[in-house]
Structures are given as C-alpha cells and as structure tokens.
Design a protein around this motif. Structure first.
Motif, PDB file in Angstrom:
ATOM      1  N   LEU A   1      -2.968   4.688   9.906  1.00  0.00           N
ATOM      2  CA  LEU A   1      -3.235   4.648   8.472  1.00  0.00           C
ATOM      3  C   LEU A   1      -3.885   5.935   7.981  1.00  0.00           C
ATOM      4  CD1 LEU A   1      -4.449   0.959   8.067  1.00  0.00           C
ATOM      5  CD2 LEU A   1      -2.242   1.929   7.390  1.00  0.00           C
TER       6      LEU A   1
ATOM      7  N   GLU B   1       1.182   4.271   0.812  1.00  0.00           N
ATOM      8  CA  GLU B   1       0.033   3.614   1.446  1.00  0.00           C
ATOM      9  C   GLU B   1       0.306   2.125   1.655  1.00  0.00           C
ATOM     10  OE1 GLU B   1      -3.238   6.611  -0.584  1.00  0.00           O
ATOM     11  OE2 GLU B   1      -2.945   4.606  -1.406  1.00  0.00           O
TER      12      GLU B   1
ATOM     13  N   ASN C   1      -9.200   6.863  -2.247  1.00  0.00           N
ATOM     14  CA  ASN C   1      -7.970   7.026  -3.023  1.00  0.00           C
ATOM     15  C   ASN C   1      -7.971   6.084  -4.215  1.00  0.00           C
ATOM     16  OD1 ASN C   1      -7.265   8.788  -1.017  1.00  0.00           O
ATOM     17  ND2 ASN C   1      -5.795   7.443  -0.050  1.00  0.00           N
TER      18      ASN C   1
ATOM     19  N   TRP D   1     -11.199   5.764   2.217  1.00  0.00           N
ATOM     20  CA  TRP D   1     -10.509   7.037   2.004  1.00  0.00           C
ATOM     21  C   TRP D   1     -10.712   7.611   0.602  1.00  0.00           C
ATOM     22  CZ3 TRP D   1      -8.314   3.918   5.841  1.00  0.00           C
ATOM     23  CH2 TRP D   1      -8.102   4.549   7.066  1.00  0.00           C
TER      24      TRP D   1
ATOM     25  N   VAL E   1      -1.503   8.585   6.686  1.00  0.00           N
ATOM     26  CA  VAL E   1      -0.928   8.367   5.355  1.00  0.00           C
ATOM     27  C   VAL E   1      -1.997   8.462   4.274  1.00  0.00           C
ATOM     28  CG1 VAL E   1       0.264   6.698   3.882  1.00  0.00           C
ATOM     29  CG2 VAL E   1       0.924   6.939   6.281  1.00  0.00           C
ATOM     30  N   PHE E   2      -3.123   7.799   4.472  1.00  0.00           N
ATOM     31  CA  PHE E   2      -4.166   7.759   3.453  1.00  0.00           C
ATOM     32  C   PHE E   2      -4.834   9.125   3.289  1.00  0.00           C
ATOM     33  CE2 PHE E   2      -3.310   3.426   3.879  1.00  0.00           C
ATOM     34  CZ  PHE E   2      -3.999   2.688   2.929  1.00  0.00           C
TER      35      PHE E   2
ATOM     36  N   TYR F   1       0.620   0.417   5.237  1.00  0.00           N
ATOM     37  CA  TYR F   1      -0.320  -0.671   5.535  1.00  0.00           C
ATOM     38  C   TYR F   1       0.436  -1.926   5.958  1.00  0.00           C
ATOM     39  CZ  TYR F   1      -4.233  -3.851   5.251  1.00  0.00           C
ATOM     40  OH  TYR F   1      -5.191  -4.783   5.567  1.00  0.00           O
TER      41      TYR F   1
ATOM     42  N   ARG G   1      -8.536   1.588   1.071  1.00  0.00           N
ATOM     43  CA  ARG G   1      -7.896   2.575   0.191  1.00  0.00           C
ATOM     44  C   ARG G   1      -8.930   3.243  -0.711  1.00  0.00           C
ATOM     45  NH1 ARG G   1      -5.244   3.331  -4.910  1.00  0.00           N
ATOM     46  NH2 ARG G   1      -3.473   4.721  -4.583  1.00  0.00           N
TER      47      ARG G   1
ATOM     48  N   ARG H   1       0.287   5.558  -3.772  1.00  0.00           N
ATOM     49  CA  ARG H   1       0.014   4.147  -3.485  1.00  0.00           C
ATOM     50  C   ARG H   1       1.190   3.461  -2.797  1.00  0.00           C
ATOM     51  NH1 ARG H   1      -2.417   0.168  -7.883  1.00  0.00           N
ATOM     52  NH2 ARG H   1      -1.259   1.661  -9.126  1.00  0.00           N
TER      53      ARG H   1
ATOM     54  N   LYS I   1      -2.898  11.903   1.120  1.00  0.00           N
ATOM     55  CA  LYS I   1      -3.121  11.855  -0.318  1.00  0.00           C
ATOM     56  C   LYS I   1      -4.496  12.422  -0.645  1.00  0.00           C
ATOM     57  CE  LYS I   1      -3.586   8.906  -4.294  1.00  0.00           C
ATOM     58  NZ  LYS I   1      -4.855   9.445  -4.706  1.00  0.00           N
TER      59      LYS I   1
END
Length: 161
Positions: free
Chosen positions: A128, A69, A60, A58, A131-132, A73, A54, A66, A135
């Motif tokens: 993943l 994520e 973030n 990435w 999604v990551f 995850y 995270r 979050r 953001k």
C-alpha cells in the motif's frame, strides 16, 4: 516512514478491534456460521481502516489518486482477507468436534483470525505504501528524499555565472 508506519499500525489495531467485536457478536451471540461471521467482521474493519490510513497515515485528501488507492486497497486487503477467512473457517471446522461450547469456539476463532492476519501485515503495508506514497510525494508539502538531497546539494555547490 516511521510516522506513517506507526499511524498505519494504530489504524490497523483499531480496525482489528472492530472486526474482533463484530466476529464475537456474529458468531457467538447471533450464532452465524464461521465463514459468514468472519467475512462480515472483515468488512466491518476494512472501511474505517482505509479511511484512516489514507487520510491520517499517508495524509492523502481529495480525489487525486483515490481510484488507484481504492483499487490497491481492495486487491491487497482482499488477498489478506481471503486468507484470514479461509483459515478461520477451517479452524472452526476443526474445533467443532472438539469443543462443544460456542463461547470457547468463538475465542478460538478470534485467536485464529488475529494470528492469520499477522503474516500479511508488513506485506500489506509495503504494498500500500507504494501506491499511497506515490500520491503524497507529488504534493509540495511532502518532498521526496531526492528533492531533499538535491536542495541540500545545490546550496553547497557554487553557481556558475
């Protein structure tokens, strides 16, 4: 994308190493059954893996995004973990009558755990990443490919008066 994938891979290798040490200790030294040892070993690697990918892979930070994520995850990792735990448990069941020495069986389980995690590695990354990266692409410091293209195109075209 290459930087993210490289960092994701390094975080995965670190988490896998933690899981393997935990599996050896729990199964061989503490003589837990294969399913319990593999489940705990899987969880030992999962928490630092999430934190590393995270923040480091990435980039973030903060609370924004979050929850999505974490949910992504958990879902993606649980599916891969269930596969690894199931395969490792079945392998122990198959090895038990063939290998009496718990050390050699432990080695077989570690190898099985590693091999069973390999097929889902790329699928997990791409799932993943959706999604990551969503953001990360909303932050000003990480423009999307289309923003880069739009900026380059606008400098080449004359402006209407």
């Amino acid at each position: 994308m290459k930087r993210i994938f490289t960092r994701y891979t390094m975080a995965s290798l670190f988490a896998t190493a933690l899981s393997q040490v935990a599996l050896l200790v729990l199964f061989w030294a503490w003589e837990m059954d294969a399913m319990t040892a593999t489940t705990i070993a899987f969880l030992v690697g999962s928490v630092p893996h999430f934190l590393l990918i995270r923040r480091w892979a990435w980039g973030n930070v903060g609370n924004e995004g979050r929850r999505a994520e974490i949910i992504a995850y958990i879902v993606v990792t649980a599916a891969g973990g269930a596969l690894s735990i199931g395969i490792t448990t079945v392998m122990d069941w198959l090895l038990e009558p063939l290998i009496d020495d718990r050390g050699w069986r432990s080695f077989g389980l570690v190898l099985t755990y590693l091999v069973s995690g390999a097929p889902v590695f790329l699928l997990k990354f791409f799932a993943l990443d959706r999604v990551f990266r969503r953001k990360a692409s909303h932050t000003p410091s990480a423009p999307t490919d289309s923003q880069d293209t739009d900026a380059a195109t606008s400098t080449l075209q004359p402006h209407a008066a």
